[in-house]
Design an enzyme around this catalytic site. Structure first.
Site, PDB file in Angstrom:
ATOM      1  N   GLU A 129       0.859  -1.271   0.072  1.00 25.87           N
ATOM      2  CA  GLU A 129       0.062  -0.038  -0.147  1.00 25.87           C
ATOM      3  C   GLU A 129       0.977   1.331   0.040  1.00 25.87           C
ATOM      4  OE1 GLU A 129      -3.441   1.794   3.017  1.00 25.87           O
ATOM      5  OE2 GLU A 129      -2.331   0.465   3.562  1.00 25.87           O
ATOM      6  N   LYS A 161     -10.094   2.139  -2.208  1.00 24.52           N
ATOM      7  CA  LYS A 161     -10.148   1.474  -1.160  1.00 24.52           C
ATOM      8  C   LYS A 161     -11.615   1.921  -0.408  1.00 24.52           C
ATOM      9  CE  LYS A 161      -7.761   1.155   3.372  1.00 24.52           C
ATOM     10  NZ  LYS A 161      -6.394   1.700   3.857  1.00 24.52           N
ATOM     11  N   CYS A 167      -5.610  -2.817   2.388  1.00 23.67           N
ATOM     12  CA  CYS A 167      -5.338  -2.483   3.865  1.00 23.67           C
ATOM     13  C   CYS A 167      -6.570  -2.934   4.673  1.00 23.67           C
ATOM     14  CB  CYS A 167      -4.685  -1.412   4.015  1.00 23.67           C
ATOM     15  SG  CYS A 167      -3.778  -1.298   5.883  1.00 23.67           S
TER      16      CYS A 167
END
Length: 433
Positions: A227, A295, A328
């Site tokens: 990330e 995300k 994540c």
């Protein structure tokens, strides 16, 4: 039990208005499987659905039909045992079904096959066939598997239940040995690195790219980076290093992907006007941008840092299969991986700063997919659909390779092949409050 002479029929179609319960019409018919005797079965007589064979549209042949009995508890099946199975070989069960007044076909309709030995004993738990596409009003299903070594018979079961007013017709039922089964093997590489003191996004990205280039001898099909590779080690904020996609970082990664002839996945910060996303990009073998994922689940630190969440779960077709991307904090929640797997993702790549190794493995297990992570503060590893770690990259060994056998059946002794079983037994019809 009712024995029927079955000749499998060809294409049927519903009347134009699907809201009106109509009997399907036969368009054409031909024999598909040399099966003579089918029998009916229900757990209890009081919940047995209605079984029949039906000549449709003036055809000479008959279709297998099951319909509800007005009771939501009704459940039953047509079943037939096929002799002469060769153990240790690969077979495909395929069929198609047509429903009427069935609210949730994925739950109410299923086909499965149980492999039996010469004594008629079950060699392993039954295999479910999954939906593979549509053919007009019909739904196609199939399952390909390596048959247990001691199997000599196959019990085919066509199930229907929990639909009081519904009905299903079964057609085009086949069980055949696959002479050349698909054997897709993907060489996945994950990278561990934590740049420090680089001062710029370009320098951090260059450090990662050098590690990717060092993996050339491993001949990777796909490489996963962590990330935020444009922020790590720079001392700069998310917004400071944000850029367009495509942009300078995707161009740099594209040059490396093109040189190695592989896909690359990496996390960066994407700017669109005043909006900044935490984004994972998928670069193709020729250096092109295949797609990106924003995300969806942001921790408070990223919210306070000025980031905006994405709002979709795309999947991407590659030359070896379908992949999904997560970033994540997404791994903390079941929805991202579940949605991508439901859309056909076979491999999910997870650029991540740090998180729960247990949850990462759980996402692979519960969705029966391969998961490739690249992290700074969590294990950088590759996990198979059973949760087993296939490879791990570390500070001492920053490049790790695993071969992903996408067409392998991962059979677990007590539960069988969870890939099809997961999707047939999951309650997609129930809303989550």
């Amino acid at each position: 039990m009712i024995g029927v002479k079955l000749v499998i029929v060809g294409v049927m179609a519903l009347m134009c208005n699907p809201a009106i319960a109509q009997t399907p019409k036969l368009v054409s018919g031909h024999s598909k499987l040399d099966v003579a005797e089918w029998k009916t079965w229900a757990p209890r007589d009081e919940i047995a659905p209605r079984f029949s064979t039906e000549k449709l549209g003036g055809a000479d042949s008959e279709a297998l039909k099951i319909e509800g009995n007005g009771d939501r508890a009704c459940f039953g099946r047509w079943q037939h045992t096929v002799e002469g199975i060769s153990g240790g070989r690969t077979y495909k069960l395929s069929a198609k079904y047509l429903v009427r007044d069935v609210a949730f076909p994925q739950r109410s309709v299923s086909a499965r096959v149980t492999w039996l030995n010469a004594k008629g004993e079950q060699e392993r738990p039954p295999d479910y066939a999954l939906e593979t596409g549509r053919e007009g009003q019909w739904t196609r299903i199939e399952h390909v598997t390596l048959v247990p070594q001691n199997a000599t018979k196959a019990l085919i079961e066509l199930n229907f239940g929990w639909s009081p007013k519904g009905a299903v017709w079964w057609d085009d039922i086949k069980l055949a040995e696959e002479s050349s089964p698909r054997l897709r093997v993907v060489r996945a590489v994950t990278i561990y690195d934590r740049p420090s003191g680089t001062g710029s996004a370009a320098k951090s990205v260059e450090e990662f790219c050098n590690l990717v280039l060092s993996a050339a001898s491993k001949k990777p099909d796909i490489v996963c980076l962590p990330e935020g590779i444009t922020a790590i080690g720079t001392g700069k904020s998310y917004v400071d290093v944000s850029e367009s996609v495509p942009g300078p970082t995707t161009k740099t990664l594209g040059a490396v992907a093109s040189k190695l002839g592989c896909y690359i996945v990496a996390g960066l910060y994407e700017r669109v006007g005043h909006t900044v996303y935490n984004t994972a990009v998928l670069i193709g073998r020729h250096g092109e941008l295949v797609g990106s994922y924003r995300k969806t689940h942001l921790p408070r630190e990223e919210v306070d840092g000025g980031l905006t969440p994405g709002d979709s779960y795309p999947v991407f077709k590659t030359d070896f299969g379908t992949v999904g991307l997560m970033v994540c904090w997404d791994v903390q929640f079941p929805e991202p991986a579940r949605s991508m797997a439901a859309k056909g993702a076979e491999v999910i790549l997870l650029p991540i700063a740090g998180g729960s190794e247990i949850l990462a493995r759980a996402r692979a297990i519960e969705n029966h997919i391969f998961l490739v992570t690249s992290s700074y503060d969590m294990k950088t590893f590759i996990v198979d659909p059973t949760g087993e770690v296939l490879a791990e990259a570390t500070r001492k060994k920053p490049v790790a390779l695993a071969e992903l056998h996408l067409d392998r059946n991962y059979i677990q002794y007590w539960v069988g092949d969870m890939k099809p079983r997961t999707w047939k037994e999951r309650r997609v019809d129930l809303k989550v409050d």
